[in-house]
Every structure is written in C-alpha cells, then in structure tokens.
Design a protein around this motif. Structure first.
Motif, short mmCIF file in Angstrom:
data_model
loop_
_atom_site.label_atom_id
_atom_site.label_comp_id
_atom_site.label_asym_id
_atom_site.label_seq_id
_atom_site.Cartn_x
_atom_site.Cartn_y
_atom_site.Cartn_z
N ILE A 277 0.83 -1.20 0.00
CA ILE A 277 0.00 0.00 0.00
C ILE A 277 0.87 1.25 0.00
N ALA A 278 1.90 1.24 0.84
CA ALA A 278 2.80 2.39 0.93
C ALA A 278 3.55 2.58 -0.38
N ILE A 279 4.01 1.49 -0.98
CA ILE A 279 4.77 1.59 -2.23
C ILE A 279 3.90 2.15 -3.35
N VAL A 280 2.67 1.64 -3.46
CA VAL A 280 1.79 2.08 -4.54
C VAL A 280 1.38 3.54 -4.36
N SER A 281 0.96 3.92 -3.15
CA SER A 281 0.56 5.31 -2.92
C SER A 281 1.74 6.25 -3.12
N GLY A 282 2.91 5.85 -2.61
CA GLY A 282 4.10 6.68 -2.79
C GLY A 282 4.52 6.78 -4.24
N PHE A 283 4.39 5.67 -4.99
CA PHE A 283 4.76 5.67 -6.40
C PHE A 283 3.86 6.62 -7.19
N ILE A 284 2.55 6.53 -6.96
CA ILE A 284 1.61 7.40 -7.68
C ILE A 284 1.92 8.86 -7.40
N LEU A 285 2.13 9.20 -6.13
CA LEU A 285 2.40 10.58 -5.76
C LEU A 285 3.74 11.05 -6.33
N SER A 286 4.76 10.17 -6.29
CA SER A 286 6.07 10.53 -6.86
C SER A 286 5.95 10.79 -8.36
N LEU A 287 5.18 9.96 -9.04
CA LEU A 287 5.01 10.11 -10.48
C LEU A 287 4.32 11.43 -10.82
N LEU A 288 3.38 11.85 -9.94
CA LEU A 288 2.58 13.04 -10.23
C LEU A 288 3.22 14.34 -9.77
N VAL A 289 4.25 14.28 -8.94
CA VAL A 289 4.89 15.53 -8.48
C VAL A 289 5.35 16.38 -9.66
N PRO A 290 6.22 15.86 -10.55
CA PRO A 290 6.64 16.72 -11.67
C PRO A 290 5.51 17.01 -12.65
N VAL A 291 4.59 16.06 -12.81
CA VAL A 291 3.48 16.27 -13.76
C VAL A 291 2.60 17.43 -13.30
N LEU A 292 2.09 17.36 -12.08
CA LEU A 292 1.18 18.40 -11.59
C LEU A 292 1.90 19.72 -11.36
N MET A 293 3.09 19.65 -10.80
CA MET A 293 3.80 20.89 -10.49
C MET A 293 4.12 21.67 -11.76
N LEU A 294 4.63 20.98 -12.77
CA LEU A 294 4.96 21.66 -14.02
C LEU A 294 3.70 22.11 -14.75
N PHE A 295 2.61 21.37 -14.61
CA PHE A 295 1.35 21.78 -15.23
C PHE A 295 0.87 23.09 -14.63
N PHE A 296 0.85 23.19 -13.30
CA PHE A 296 0.39 24.43 -12.65
C PHE A 296 1.36 25.58 -12.89
N VAL A 297 2.65 25.26 -12.97
CA VAL A 297 3.64 26.29 -13.27
C VAL A 297 3.36 26.89 -14.65
#
Length: 301
Positions: A277-297
């Motif tokens: 559970i920790a690996i999957v939730s952490g993986f999804i969030l890690s994957l989305l950090v650059p995606v969402l951050m750069l999108f809002f930027v």
C-alpha cells in the motif's frame, strides 16, 4: 502556454522510456541522482545569496513555509481518517525499534547543503550570474535520471491499478493538498496556480524545491523545499504513533516518501501488509509531483 512545461518535462518522459536490466548501471544512476540533488540544492543556496533584500526574503520564505505546511497538513489529516473508517486495514505489531535519528540525519544533510551554498554566496565575492543557467541544465539531467528510476521501480501498471488502498490514499492526498494549496494562496494573497503548484510536492522535498525554484525563483523554491522536508520529519514521528490505529492516515501523510525514505518505518511499525500500500501510494504521488507541479507552473506563467 505549455511550451515551457514540455521543455522541462521532456527529459522525464525520455528517461521513462529506458528499461534497464543491468544492476550496475541502475546503481550508478541512483548514485548520480543523489549527487545531482546535492549539487542543485547547493546552487539553490547560492541563488538565495544573490537575492536583493536577503533578510526580507528569508522572512517571506518562513511565512510561506508556515502557512503552506499548516494548510496542507491540516487538509490531509482532516480527510485521511475517513479512509481508515471506510477501508479498515489490519496491521501487525512493531517488532523492533527504528533508528529514527539516523534517518532524520539524511534530511538534516540537505538543509546543511542549502545553508552551505547560502553562506558561500554571502561570504565570498564571486559572480553568481551563472547559477540559474547551471541549475536549469542540471535539472534536465536530474529529471532524465528520475524518469529512468520511475520506469525501473519494479511496479507494473496492473499492480498500481489493483491496489485499492494505495490508489484511494494517493487520491485523497492529491485532492486535500489542492484544497490546502488554495487556502494558503488565499491567505498569502498569491496566485491560485502558484498555490496549487506549491501544493503538488507531496513530500518530495528535493525535486519540489528544485522545480519551484526554477519556475518562480529561490523564495518559492526555498519555501517548497522546507514545506516538504517538514512533512517528512513529522511523518517519521507520526507513523509509529498512528499506524496501529489509523494506518491509512499514517501512510498517506508520508506522501511520496512512503515508497522509499519512510518505508522502513512503515514496514517495521505496521507490518508487511502495509508495504504494498505504501509503495503504490508513494509511487503514484512521486510520479505526479513533476506532472502536476509543471502543469500548474505553466498555467501561472
């Protein structure tokens, strides 16, 4: 509008296309990523030293850090217990004590690196005009390596989609962080997309600080770094306290670090059932950090 985002995001995508089977190469990339993080964080310190009215800007960094940390953490902790109520998870008793002090030392090292860059920039009469350009090029290389790491993390798309707890925890963190980011932006009277970008770090302090610093300058970069670093430090203390009674809350608050830095704490205090559970939730969030951050930027610029 999206050209700047794609220019920065491209190295991550290209890196994700590489599948590696050679363990030695993978380990070399992991070490290189760690070294580049230290380099670019030291450059962040130099960027802070180059600011006009440094004292006033440091006060702004502290203000942004406090407001965002409270808003994001408050929103996360308000909704995460609902996941524990709707999807209860049975955990195992802790079997051993964890060297939390030695784990926290890794976070302290990164603060020292930023502070060292700041002191060098203040004390030595050197030209700092090259720092921003150097940071951008190193950022491209870093994102390329991170893309390779994400591709070779060992998780398949099926494993991610089939883990209900991990997906729901990640979704709650994303949704509540956006709410917290909007509230912090309103309190600080900054742009909405600035607030949403700041809210998209999810605990990945090194990358969040680097991306925000490159996009909005060292004030936002320094604040973003400290916000996510504080999340990790608080998570190290909170996980052993909450994981037996509210495991989803404990795992969720760890954010992206649940798949790496705080995973040993989660495994030892919550048992092996918490690990996927920790690996999957952490993986999804890690994957989305650059995606969402750069999108809002890209929307803010």
């Amino acid at each position: 509008m999206f050209s700047g985002m794609m220019f920065i995001f491209a190295p991550l995508v290209v890196g994700y296309l590489f599948t590696l089977s050679n363990t030695a190469i993978t380990q070399t990339i992991n070490r290189a990523t760690s070294y580049l993080i230290y380099v670019i964080l030291s450059l962040m310190g130099l960027s802070l030293a180059a600011l006009d009215n440094l004292g006033q800007n440091l006060q702004t960094i502290v203000q942004y850090t406090a407001v965002f940390f409270l808003c994001l953490g408050g929103a996360n902790l308000l909704f995460l217990p609902l996941v524990d109520r709707w999807l209860p998870l049975q955990t195992e008793a802790a079997k051993s004590k964890l060297p939390l002090s030695s784990m926290a030392l890794e976070s302290v090292k990164l603060i020292v690196v930023v502070g060292g860059g700041l002191l060098v920039g203040i004390l030595l009469p050197i030209d700092l005009s090259w720092v921003d350009t150097a940071s951008e090029w190193i950022l491209f290389i870093l994102l390329f390596f991170i893309g390779i790491q994400l591709r070779n993390s060992g998780l398949t798309l099926g494993q991610i989609l089939l883990n209900k707890h991990g997906m729901i925890i990640a979704s709650v963190i994303i949704f509540t962080s956006m709410l917290g980011g909007l509230l912090a932006a309103w309190i600080l009277d900054i742009g909405v997309f600035h607030g949403l970008a700041m809210a998209s770090g999810f605990g990945w302090y090194s990358l969040a600080g680097i991306l925000m610093g490159d996009a909005f300058g060292p004030v936002f970069g320094g604040a973003s770094f400290l916000i996510e670093l504080l999340r990790e430090l608080v998570a190290l203390v909170m996980i052993p306290m909450l994981i037996r009674t509210r495991p989803c809350t404990a795992i969720g608050y760890a954010g992206a670090t649940a798949m790496d830095f705080t995973l040993p704490v989660i495994q030892t205090t919550g048992g092996v059932r918490c690990v996927p559970i920790a690996i999957v939730s952490g993986f999804i969030l890690s994957l989305l950090v650059p995606v969402l951050m750069l999108f809002f930027v890209s929307l803010a610029n």
